[in-house]
Enzyme design. Structure first.
Site, PDB file in Angstrom:
ATOM      1  N   ASP A 195      -2.553   5.194   2.475  1.00  0.00           N
ATOM      2  CA  ASP A 195      -3.356   6.273   1.884  1.00  0.00           C
ATOM      3  C   ASP A 195      -4.830   6.210   2.297  1.00  0.00           C
ATOM      4  OD1 ASP A 195      -1.105   7.255   0.643  1.00  0.00           O
ATOM      5  OD2 ASP A 195      -1.480   6.203  -1.242  1.00  0.00           O
ATOM      6  N   LYS A 224      -3.346   5.146  -9.346  1.00  0.00           N
ATOM      7  CA  LYS A 224      -2.447   6.297  -9.465  1.00  0.00           C
ATOM      8  C   LYS A 224      -0.985   5.851  -9.466  1.00  0.00           C
ATOM      9  CE  LYS A 224      -2.507   9.420  -5.974  1.00  0.00           C
ATOM     10  NZ  LYS A 224      -1.173   9.693  -5.386  1.00  0.00           N
TER      11      LYS A 224
HETATM   12  C1  S3P Z   1       3.224   5.766  -3.354  1.00  0.00           C
HETATM   13  C2  S3P Z   1       3.770   5.440  -2.134  1.00  0.00           C
HETATM   14  C3  S3P Z   1       3.214   5.923  -0.856  1.00  0.00           C
HETATM   15  C4  S3P Z   1       1.803   6.490  -1.015  1.00  0.00           C
HETATM   16  C5  S3P Z   1       1.686   7.378  -2.216  1.00  0.00           C
HETATM   17  C6  S3P Z   1       2.027   6.618  -3.485  1.00  0.00           C
HETATM   18  C7  S3P Z   1       3.853   5.228  -4.587  1.00  0.00           C
HETATM   19  O1  S3P Z   1       4.038   6.962  -0.346  1.00  0.00           O
HETATM   20  O2  S3P Z   1       1.439   7.194   0.145  1.00  0.00           O
HETATM   21  O3  S3P Z   1       0.364   7.882  -2.331  1.00  0.00           O
HETATM   22  O4  S3P Z   1       3.220   5.306  -5.658  1.00  0.00           O
HETATM   23  O5  S3P Z   1       4.971   4.702  -4.487  1.00  0.00           O
HETATM   24  P1  S3P Z   1       5.385   6.646   0.476  1.00  0.00           P
HETATM   25  O6  S3P Z   1       6.367   6.122  -0.465  1.00  0.00           O
HETATM   26  O7  S3P Z   1       5.783   7.976   1.049  1.00  0.00           O
HETATM   27  O8  S3P Z   1       4.997   5.668   1.515  1.00  0.00           O
END
Ligand code: S3P
Length: 436
Positions: A318, A25
């Site tokens: 996550d 993702k």
């Molecule tokens: C992500 C960073 C994480 C993660 C999110 C995806 C990203 O969040 O929890 O599902 O793609 O940079 P945070 O930046 O809030 O840690």
């Protein structure tokens, strides 16, 4: 959003054979965002066609980027260059996707036009000042609604590079600053308090932008064009976590999970599970573009409780919903600390997981920054995911070892990250029925 979609999962059973993971993702979001502002055509393979990533894709289209999807997982982006985006005619709807919103804030800070970002009820509860504050220091004009979406970004501002230390270890905030840094004069430097996923840094380099990164300091110079490229999205280790734990709890022979991204900024889940006694073998290491991938061979393992090392928390951020399930079924006590970020994810993942685990008979106590779980057994029952995709999938896996069936309410958002989850789980041996 509350809705009627429910998973009914029959208890017991085993998983066997092999599953192949869909695209990551985080990497999929970035592929269309960077492809859109690159010069030339970027081809992406194994793009995750989930609702979250399609929100980013839709936003780029709404700003004038032509994006074709000629076949499943293949996306062709006609980049318009750093300064080629056009004003959208309507608010950009980021759905459930925090990544889409925070990265877009960085992108929009540097544009000549105004734009507004909106989201679903879950995203509308999530904090956006953590990205707005450093962007304002760069010269952006951003309004949030008491810190939350809708977020309005006024265009036409001259941005300057800043040196900024993140208050929370967040790859989204780091990425928003670096993306704005592409539009800023001078050098933009981010210091991160703990290692967070580095997909932005890797992908910018793939697009020909030098990014210096060492010892928690990440720096780039503004004004450099992105050159189009070819990308292959690695399989998503966060999606594979559900199948890894399924295999540890209930594999009938070696259980193979193919095409898992093993970028070292994402593999906290493997390290934590190894400390819990998991037998996971990493096979066939290779590269998908700039990202390492492998196949994981998972063997049923007797898990034991641990104190989760805090430095691993951002590297597995996550994966805590499924880790809490693993802990509830392990022998002994698991303590998670330093994980207060879980309270501002798609749901309050500490409160919602504790609620569901208690409903299934676990001995779980929520703390302000984590959870204490005395492992044991789970019975069947009804839980709700509160519209959080990862909580829905975590409780589906729990049924492999519960003594009764589990019904999980409000699961439609599984499509935000893992549209094929129920089919893949059934193929591996779970008995999941979905009703709408
Ligand atoms: C992500 C960073 C994480 C993660 C999110 C995806 C990203 O969040 O929890 O599902 O793609 O940079 P945070 O930046 O809030 O840690």
């Amino acid at each position: 959003m509350t809705n009627a979609a429910t998973f009914y999962v029959t208890h017991g059973g085993a998983v066997r054979g092999a599953v192949t993971m869909p695209g990551d993702k985080s990497v999929s979001h970035r592929s269309v965002l960077f492809g859109g502002i690159a010069e030339g055509i970027t081809e992406v393979d194994n793009f995750l066609e989930s609702e979250d990533c399609l929100a980013t894709l839709g936003a780029m289209r709404a700003m004038g980027v032509r994006i074709a999807r000629p076949s499943a997982g293949r996306v062709v982006v006609e980049g318009v260059g750093l300064h080629g985006l056009r004003a959208p005619t309507h608010a950009l709807d980021m759905g459930n996707a925090g990544t889409a919103m925070r990265l877009s804030m960085g992108l929009l800070a540097g544009q000549a036009f105004d734009a507004t970002l909106v989201g679903d009820p879950s995203l509308t509860r999530r904090p956006m000042e953590r990205a707005a504050t450093p962007l304002r220091q760069m010269g952006a004009v951003i309004a949030t609604s008491a810190g939350r979406p809708p977020v309005t970004i006024r265009g036409g501002q001259a941005l300057q590079g800043i040196e900024y230390t993140l208050e929370v270890a967040s790859a989204q905030v780091k990425s928003a600053i670096l993306i704005a840094g592409l539009y800023a004069t001078g050098t933009t430097i981010v210091h991160e308090p703990a290692v967070t996923r580095d997909h932005t840094e890797r992908m910018l380099r793939a697009f020909g932008v030098p990014v210096a990164s060492a010892g928690g300091r990440i720096a780039l110079s503004g004004g450099q064009p992105l050159k189009s490229t070819q990308l292959t999205v690695p399989g998503d280790i966060s999606s594979s976590a559900f199948f890894i734990v399924a295999g540890l709890l209930a594999a009938d022979g070696p259980f193979l999970i193919r095409n898992v991204g093993i970028n070292p900024t994402r593999t906290g889940i493997l390290d934590i599970l190894a400390l819990m006694g998991a037998d996971i073998r990493i096979l066939n290491r290779r590269l998908a573009g700039d990202e390492p991938v492998a196949d994981l061979e998972v063997h049923r393992s007797a898990l034991r409780g641990i104190d989760v090392p805090e430095h691993l928390v951002p590297l597995a951020i996550d994966e805590f919903p499924i880790l809490f399930v693993a802990a509830a079924l392990a022998k002994g006590t698991t303590r998670v600390t330093g994980a207060e970020e879980l309270r501002v994810k798609e749901s309050d993942r500490i409160a919602v997981m504790a609620e569901g685990l208690l409903q299934l008979g676990a001995d779980a106590t929520a703390t302000p920054d984590g959870m204490i779980i005395h492992g044991g057994t789970l019975h069947g029952g009804q839980v709700t995911s509160h519209g959080d995709h990862r909580i829905a999938m975590a409780f589906a896996i729990a049924a492999l070892r519960s003594s009764g069936d589990i019904a999980i309410g409000d699961v439609a958002n599984v499509a935000t990250s893992f549209p094929g989850f129920a089919d893949l789980a059934r193929g591996a041996g779970l008995s999941v029925q979905e009703t709408r």
